[in-house]
Design an enzyme around this catalytic site. Sequence first.
Site, short mmCIF file in Angstrom:
data_model
loop_
_atom_site.label_atom_id
_atom_site.label_comp_id
_atom_site.label_asym_id
_atom_site.label_seq_id
_atom_site.Cartn_x
_atom_site.Cartn_y
_atom_site.Cartn_z
N LYS A 263 -19.94 6.88 -46.71
CA LYS A 263 -19.53 8.24 -46.31
C LYS A 263 -20.38 9.26 -47.07
O LYS A 263 -20.88 8.96 -48.16
CB LYS A 263 -18.06 8.48 -46.70
CG LYS A 263 -17.03 7.82 -45.80
CD LYS A 263 -15.62 8.18 -46.30
CE LYS A 263 -14.54 7.50 -45.48
NZ LYS A 263 -14.45 7.96 -44.10
N ARG A 337 -8.61 -0.60 -39.73
CA ARG A 337 -8.16 -1.42 -38.59
C ARG A 337 -8.39 -2.91 -38.85
O ARG A 337 -7.68 -3.75 -38.29
CB ARG A 337 -8.86 -0.95 -37.31
CG ARG A 337 -10.36 -1.05 -37.34
CD ARG A 337 -11.02 -0.25 -36.24
NE ARG A 337 -11.04 1.19 -36.53
CZ ARG A 337 -11.51 2.11 -35.70
NH1 ARG A 337 -11.97 1.76 -34.52
NH2 ARG A 337 -11.51 3.37 -36.04
N1 BES Z 1 -10.01 6.50 -44.00
C1 BES Z 1 -10.81 6.90 -42.92
C2 BES Z 1 -10.13 7.93 -42.03
C3 BES Z 1 -9.89 9.27 -42.67
C4 BES Z 1 -10.87 10.25 -42.59
C5 BES Z 1 -8.71 9.55 -43.29
C6 BES Z 1 -10.63 11.48 -43.17
C7 BES Z 1 -8.48 10.78 -43.86
C8 BES Z 1 -9.43 11.74 -43.79
C9 BES Z 1 -11.16 5.70 -42.03
O1 BES Z 1 -11.29 4.51 -42.70
C10 BES Z 1 -12.49 5.99 -41.40
O2 BES Z 1 -13.41 6.19 -42.13
N2 BES Z 1 -12.52 6.02 -40.08
C11 BES Z 1 -13.72 6.32 -39.36
C12 BES Z 1 -13.78 5.39 -38.17
C13 BES Z 1 -15.09 5.45 -37.45
C14 BES Z 1 -16.20 4.93 -38.29
C15 BES Z 1 -14.96 4.64 -36.17
C16 BES Z 1 -13.65 7.78 -38.94
O3 BES Z 1 -12.58 8.24 -38.56
O4 BES Z 1 -14.67 8.44 -39.04
ZN ZN Z 2 -13.22 4.25 -43.57
#
Ligand code: BES
Ligand code: ZN
Length: 487
Positions: A263, A337
């Site tokens: 990230k 997931r």
């Molecule tokens: N933990 C994150 C989701 C999240 C983002 C929670 C911001 C709280 C605040 C999750 O694991 C994630 O990174 N999801 C990705 C999925 C994508 C790569 C398909 C997302 O939502 O960007």
């Molecule tokens: Zn994530």
Amino acid sequence: MNIKTTKKNINDILLTDYDVMIIPCHKGIPLFPCIFNKLTTKKNNIKKILKKRNYSGEKDEKIHLINTFETDVILISCGKVINNSSLENAFAIGVREAIKNNYKNLLVFSDINYTNLNNYESYIIRGSIWGSYRFDNFKTNKKLSIILNIAHEKSSLNQINFGLIQGKILHKIADLANSPANFATPSYIGKYAKKLVKKGFEVEVLKEKELKEKKCGGILSVAHGSINEPNLVILKKIAKNNISPIIIVGKTVTFDSGGISLKPSKDLGWMRYDKCGGMAVLGLMEILSHLNTNRTIIGILGIAENMPGGKATKPGDIITSHNGKTIEILNTDAEGRLILADALSIASKFNPEYIIDIATLTGAVISTLGNSAAGILGNDKKLINSLQKSGIETDEKLWELPIYKDFIDDMKSDFADLSNMSKSGNAGTATAAAFLSSFVSDKVAWAHIDIAGMAWRTKNSDIQDAGATLFGIRLILNWLLKNSIIK
Ligand code: BES
Ligand code: ZN
Ligand code: ZN
């Protein structure tokens, strides 16, 4: 913080013993007739003062009455509608306001004169205790020292105790949820859960070795890049009957760096809150340990840290989950997931009547609903509706999104059964839920709650400091109680 409870008639309370009293109001009128009389018999007439100050009784409106009566008074409006959650919030706001103004010895009276409500006392107490929460474990100066005095006359002791128990558990779980990832590691949380054995739970903590034996390729793949091994916790509150259990599953990622699909560094510190689904499950279960439940309730936490590293899972890797389905990992940041795939597969094996999972799963839910509601999706309209109703009652709103067949197709992989990324890149929250649906039996009523926008606050507000909200505990507890699912 010190909490003291006393059973006393309001007229016998010596107001001069306290620095401040928190009083809820409705339409500009304090909700205790007796205190109202007590305060108005003095030369200062509370009604006149409120009128002079143009107190309209709007939601959350606060008013301080200083040096007017024997004790200072903070009046908080419950807004247009009085219900358990508006009362709870008013007290949380009132207590915060008192602390902000440096009062140390606070008085809350837990009986109100509002006949349309019953069993509201535990909400007043839960709200007051939540309002006194500060996360200062890592500050070198001492913890906030206040005395929260709870006086009551008519309230049942059960209600008082239930409020106190919940408030204290919320504090403990908030401490855990707010703790940084170098403290709240998977095994630290596993150990916390293990201690619930003392509260009558059967607790299994599966570590790497057991997870390998159980072929939990999802959670294992998430933890590969981390030096901290994953823990999968199964907490059972067993009722000796054949009624099918209820299972609550929580995503518990102690830190989500994104893994190899790293990230951006901006705001990355907040990703310690990626464990908040599991925190809700843990808090809920700990509260349930104090109730007599007439059926088995199981809490499952899939706990892992998502890090890049030499051993980390790489985009393109294919893993096998606990139910045998293969998953191509195209983005290691879609890790929640993968953990839930195993946890839901394990849950399905208990033949439950309901599975509810709660997870900070997608950034997309924040684009859709902001910080105003969590997303809810699933395979059972009745379950979803009843959870939404509970969310309205507890002021934790849930908005439903669909799981269309298109979304299920969108999660298919060219090289494995499923991919952890949608092909389209659209409908992020719903495609994530579509992915999860492959791990839940059709025979089970299942709801998925995406709390990514609700699990924590980045700024202080009237009702709490920045940090974990513990969204979900109050909601699911209310759902269990109101639907007579537990007694
Ligand atoms: N933990 C994150 C989701 C999240 C983002 C929670 C911001 C709280 C605040 C999750 O694991 C994630 O990174 N999801 C990705 C999925 C994508 C790569 C398909 C997302 O939502 O960007
Ligand atoms: Zn994530
Ligand atoms: Zn995550």
